[in-house]
Design a protein around this motif. Structure first.
Motif, PDB file in Angstrom:
ATOM      1  N   PRO A 116      14.535  -5.629   9.340  1.00  0.00           N
ATOM      2  CA  PRO A 116      15.571  -5.959  10.009  1.00  0.00           C
ATOM      3  C   PRO A 116      15.374  -7.614  10.243  1.00  0.00           C
ATOM      4  N   VAL A 117      16.502  -8.307  10.255  1.00  0.00           N
ATOM      5  CA  VAL A 117      16.751  -9.626  10.345  1.00  0.00           C
ATOM      6  C   VAL A 117      17.496 -10.049  11.537  1.00  0.00           C
ATOM      7  N   ASP A 118      17.127 -11.399  11.695  1.00  0.00           N
ATOM      8  CA  ASP A 118      18.076 -12.246  12.718  1.00  0.00           C
ATOM      9  C   ASP A 118      18.544 -13.487  11.688  1.00  0.00           C
ATOM     10  N   ILE A 119      19.605 -13.641  11.752  1.00  0.00           N
ATOM     11  CA  ILE A 119      20.252 -15.036  11.123  1.00  0.00           C
ATOM     12  C   ILE A 119      20.898 -15.738  11.998  1.00  0.00           C
ATOM     13  N   TYR A 120      20.744 -16.856  12.337  1.00  0.00           N
ATOM     14  CA  TYR A 120      21.612 -17.759  13.082  1.00  0.00           C
ATOM     15  C   TYR A 120      21.501 -19.123  12.435  1.00  0.00           C
TER      16      TYR A 120
ATOM     17  N   VAL B  18      15.088 -14.762  10.209  1.00  0.00           N
ATOM     18  CA  VAL B  18      13.713 -14.481  10.888  1.00  0.00           C
ATOM     19  C   VAL B  18      13.803 -12.817  10.514  1.00  0.00           C
TER      20      VAL B  18
ATOM     21  N   ASP C 125      11.100  -9.330  10.410  1.00  0.00           N
ATOM     22  CA  ASP C 125       9.999  -8.610  10.680  1.00  0.00           C
ATOM     23  C   ASP C 125       9.351  -7.609   9.411  1.00  0.00           C
TER      24      ASP C 125
END
Lengths: 151, 133
Positions: B32-36, B45, B47
Motif C-alpha cells: 500500500p502506498v500514499d502519494i502526495y 510512502v 509500507d
C-alpha cells in the motif's frame, strides 16, 4: 418533495421479509457494518503470526512505521495485548494526495496465546517494521518428558 | 502518477498474488502506498515490512518506477496460526515527464519507504514580475 429515495422500496421489502422470517424489527438479519468502508478500517491490526516450540511462543506482528515510544505490550495469563500508534502523514492538505492506501492511527489488539507464559521474561524486538515478541512458556505449561520404568 | 500494477485489495492484503508477467514466477504483494504532492515534487510512502535496506531495489527505466522489496525474516518455531504470509513486494508506477529522475532519493525506516521525486526545474511554476512601464 419530488426526489425519492431509490432504496426505500428495498428497505420496505427487507422489513417485510424480516417480519415473515420472524426477525424482530430493527434487528437486521445481516450483521451490522462496523465501518462505512469495510476493509482496512474494520480489519484487525496488526496482523500477527503465532508460532511455538517447547520453550517459547513467538508472536510476529506486521506493523510498519510504529512510534516505538508509544508501543505497549501487556501480558496477562495467556493473553497478549499490543497497543500503539502508527504514524500517519501530517501537514499535508487532503487535496494534495494522489493516493492514500496506508491506514494510520491508534490500535489495540489482544491475542490469545496457546499456553500460559512467564510474563517477567517476555522480550520484544522491533526491526524493519516487524515486531517479534518472544514469550517463554510458564514452567507449569512446559511439556515434561516422563521416563517410563519397566516394572 | 499512473499505476502499472494493480493494488492488492485490502481484504486480500495478507495473501500473495502472482506477478502478471509470466516469466517471473515468484509470488509478491503490491505494497500500500500514499502519494502526495509537495511544492518541490511528489512524495511516495510505502509500507514494506520485513524488507532490510539491502533487500530494497528501486529502479526508474523508461519512465516507469519499479519498487521491489525482498523480504528477509527469520521465523522461529513451528507455526500455530497465521494471518499473513511474508513474500516479496513489487509495484510499478508510470512517472510523469516532469519528475527529475536523477534526483530521486529514498529512505527506509521501520519498514516504511519514503521516496522523494523532485520536479524538474523546467516544470516548476515560475512567477514573472510585471513591471510598470
Amino acid at each position: 418533495m419530488s426526489w425519492r429515495n431509490p432504496w426505500s422500496e428495498l428497505e420496505v421489502l427487507r422489513r417485510e421479509l424480516d417480519r415473515a422470517l420472524g426477525i424482530e424489527p430493527g434487528r437486521s438479519s445481516t450483521p451490522p457494518r462496523v465501518a462505512f468502508l469495510p476493509g482496512r478500517a474494520a480489519r484487525a491490526y496488526p496482523l500477527t503470526n503465532v508460532s511455538e516450540d517447547t520453550e517459547n511462543i513467538y508472536v510476529q506482528a506486521l506493523a510498519p512505521g510504529l512510534d516505538t515510544d508509544k508501543l505497549e505490550l501487556t501480558v496477562l495469563g495467556n493473553a497478549l495485548t499490543i497497543s500503539g500508534v502508527k504514524k500517519g502523514i501530517e501537514g499535508v492538505r487532503p487535496e494534495a494526495f494522489h493516493r492514500s492506501e496506508r491506514a494510520a492511527g491508534r490500535f489495540v489488539r489482544s491475542i490469545e496465546l496457546p499456553s500460559e507464559v512467564d510474563a517477567d521474561r517476555v522480550t520484544a524486538r522491533y526491526a524493519s517494521g516487524l515486531l517479534t515478541i518472544t514469550l517463554p512458556r510458564a514452567a507449569a505449561a512446559r511439556p515434561r518428558q516422563v521416563q517410563v520404568t519397566l516394572g | 502518477m499512473a499505476e502499472k500494477t494493480v493494488a492488492t485489495p485490502v481484504e486480500a492484503a495478507g495473501q500473495a498474488s502472482e506477478k502478471e508477467t509470466t516469466r517471473a514466477e515468484e509470488r509478491y504483494i503490491a505494497p500500500p502506498v500514499d502519494i502526495y504532492e509537495t511544492p518541490d515534487g511528489l512524495t511516495l510512502v510505502a509500507d514494506l515490512p520485513g524488507v532490510p535496506v539491502d533487500g530494497m531495489n528501486i529502479q526508474v527505466k523508461e519512465g516507469i518506477l519499479t519498487i521491489e522489496g525482498n523480504v528477509k525474516v527469520e521465523s522461529p518455531g513451528t507455526p500455530v496460526y497465521r494471518e499473513y504470509e511474508l513474500v516479496n513486494f513489487f509495484r510499478q508506477f508510470q512517472l510523469a515527464d516532469t519528475v527529475d529522475t536523477d534526483r530521486i532519493t529514498a529512505q527506509l525506516r521501520n519498514g516504511v519507504l519514503e521516496l522523494t521525486l523532485p520536479k524538474a526545474e523546467a516544470a516548476k511554476p515560475k512567477t514573472i514580475k510585471v513591471e510598470l512601464g
